[in-house]
Design a protein around this motif. Sequence first.
Motif, PDB file in Angstrom:
ATOM      1  N   ALA A  86     -31.107   9.448  32.817  1.00 44.32           N
ATOM      2  CA  ALA A  86     -32.001   8.341  32.451  1.00 44.32           C
ATOM      3  C   ALA A  86     -31.200   7.154  31.913  1.00 44.32           C
ATOM      4  CB  ALA A  86     -33.021   8.809  31.424  1.00 44.32           C
ATOM      5  N   LEU A  87     -30.185   7.422  31.111  1.00 43.35           N
ATOM      6  CA  LEU A  87     -29.365   6.330  30.587  1.00 43.35           C
ATOM      7  C   LEU A  87     -28.566   5.642  31.687  1.00 43.35           C
ATOM      8  CD1 LEU A  87     -28.069   7.826  27.220  1.00 43.35           C
ATOM      9  CD2 LEU A  87     -29.607   5.891  27.539  1.00 43.35           C
ATOM     10  N   ILE A  88     -28.047   6.400  32.619  1.00 41.46           N
ATOM     11  CA  ILE A  88     -27.299   5.804  33.741  1.00 41.46           C
ATOM     12  C   ILE A  88     -28.215   4.915  34.573  1.00 41.46           C
ATOM     13  CG2 ILE A  88     -26.135   6.343  35.915  1.00 41.46           C
ATOM     14  CD1 ILE A  88     -24.911   8.774  34.473  1.00 41.46           C
ATOM     15  N   VAL A  89     -29.423   5.396  34.847  1.00 38.92           N
ATOM     16  CA  VAL A  89     -30.390   4.596  35.615  1.00 38.92           C
ATOM     17  C   VAL A  89     -30.749   3.330  34.846  1.00 38.92           C
ATOM     18  CG1 VAL A  89     -32.766   4.567  36.499  1.00 38.92           C
ATOM     19  CG2 VAL A  89     -31.287   6.548  36.916  1.00 38.92           C
ATOM     20  N   ALA A  90     -30.958   3.454  33.542  1.00 38.13           N
ATOM     21  CA  ALA A  90     -31.302   2.278  32.726  1.00 38.13           C
ATOM     22  C   ALA A  90     -30.163   1.271  32.713  1.00 38.13           C
ATOM     23  CB  ALA A  90     -31.636   2.708  31.298  1.00 38.13           C
ATOM     24  N   ILE A  91     -28.939   1.725  32.639  1.00 40.40           N
ATOM     25  CA  ILE A  91     -27.785   0.813  32.654  1.00 40.40           C
ATOM     26  C   ILE A  91     -27.702   0.082  33.996  1.00 40.40           C
ATOM     27  CG2 ILE A  91     -25.249   0.763  32.700  1.00 40.40           C
ATOM     28  CD1 ILE A  91     -25.349   2.974  30.537  1.00 40.40           C
TER      29      ILE A  91
ATOM     30  N   ILE B  11     -30.579  -6.561  36.792  1.00 42.51           N
ATOM     31  CA  ILE B  11     -31.391  -7.659  36.265  1.00 42.51           C
ATOM     32  C   ILE B  11     -30.473  -8.798  35.823  1.00 42.51           C
ATOM     33  CG2 ILE B  11     -32.875  -8.362  34.336  1.00 42.51           C
ATOM     34  CD1 ILE B  11     -34.215  -5.609  34.571  1.00 42.51           C
ATOM     35  N   LEU B  12     -29.405  -8.503  35.107  1.00 43.81           N
ATOM     36  CA  LEU B  12     -28.490  -9.526  34.648  1.00 43.81           C
ATOM     37  C   LEU B  12     -27.767 -10.202  35.821  1.00 43.81           C
ATOM     38  CD1 LEU B  12     -26.937  -7.863  31.491  1.00 43.81           C
ATOM     39  CD2 LEU B  12     -28.557  -9.746  31.565  1.00 43.81           C
ATOM     40  N   PHE B  13     -27.466  -9.460  36.860  1.00 44.52           N
ATOM     41  CA  PHE B  13     -26.764 -10.002  38.011  1.00 44.52           C
ATOM     42  C   PHE B  13     -27.646 -11.002  38.782  1.00 44.52           C
ATOM     43  CE2 PHE B  13     -25.412  -9.729  42.483  1.00 44.52           C
ATOM     44  CZ  PHE B  13     -24.108 -10.156  42.349  1.00 44.52           C
ATOM     45  N   TYR B  14     -28.920 -10.606  39.012  1.00 44.22           N
ATOM     46  CA  TYR B  14     -29.810 -11.469  39.805  1.00 44.22           C
ATOM     47  C   TYR B  14     -30.421 -12.598  39.000  1.00 44.22           C
ATOM     48  CZ  TYR B  14     -29.334  -8.353  43.754  1.00 44.22           C
ATOM     49  OH  TYR B  14     -28.817  -7.649  44.797  1.00 44.22           O
ATOM     50  N   VAL B  15     -30.628 -12.397  37.698  1.00 42.57           N
ATOM     51  CA  VAL B  15     -31.228 -13.470  36.877  1.00 42.57           C
ATOM     52  C   VAL B  15     -30.161 -14.474  36.497  1.00 42.57           C
ATOM     53  CG1 VAL B  15     -32.344 -13.965  34.671  1.00 42.57           C
ATOM     54  CG2 VAL B  15     -33.082 -12.011  36.011  1.00 42.57           C
TER      55      VAL B  15
END
Length: 89
Positions: free
Chosen positions: A73-78, A84-88
């Motif tokens: 779950a943590l890997i998926v969240a990262i 999100i940071l890359f595209y935004v």
Amino acid sequence: MDNKQQDEQQSRMSRSQYRQQQRQAEQKSSDEPLTGTADHIYSREAAAGQRHDETVAEKTARLKRRLNIAIVALIVAIIIVYLILFYVG
């Protein structure tokens, strides 16, 4: 009063003295012949110990499973945050 103080000092013992006393008591009890009721008690203790070991193993397996789920779950969240940071940005 002196007897009371001596008794109090004798009742206070170091950990090593206590362990030695316990070992001696165990050796004395193991030297005594076992009766039928003692066998029954030992078998109960053995069964209780085995159940305890099984519950510990079950709890360990459950904890391992939960830990693996948390890691995934943590890997998926990262990864999601990175995307999100890359595209935004």
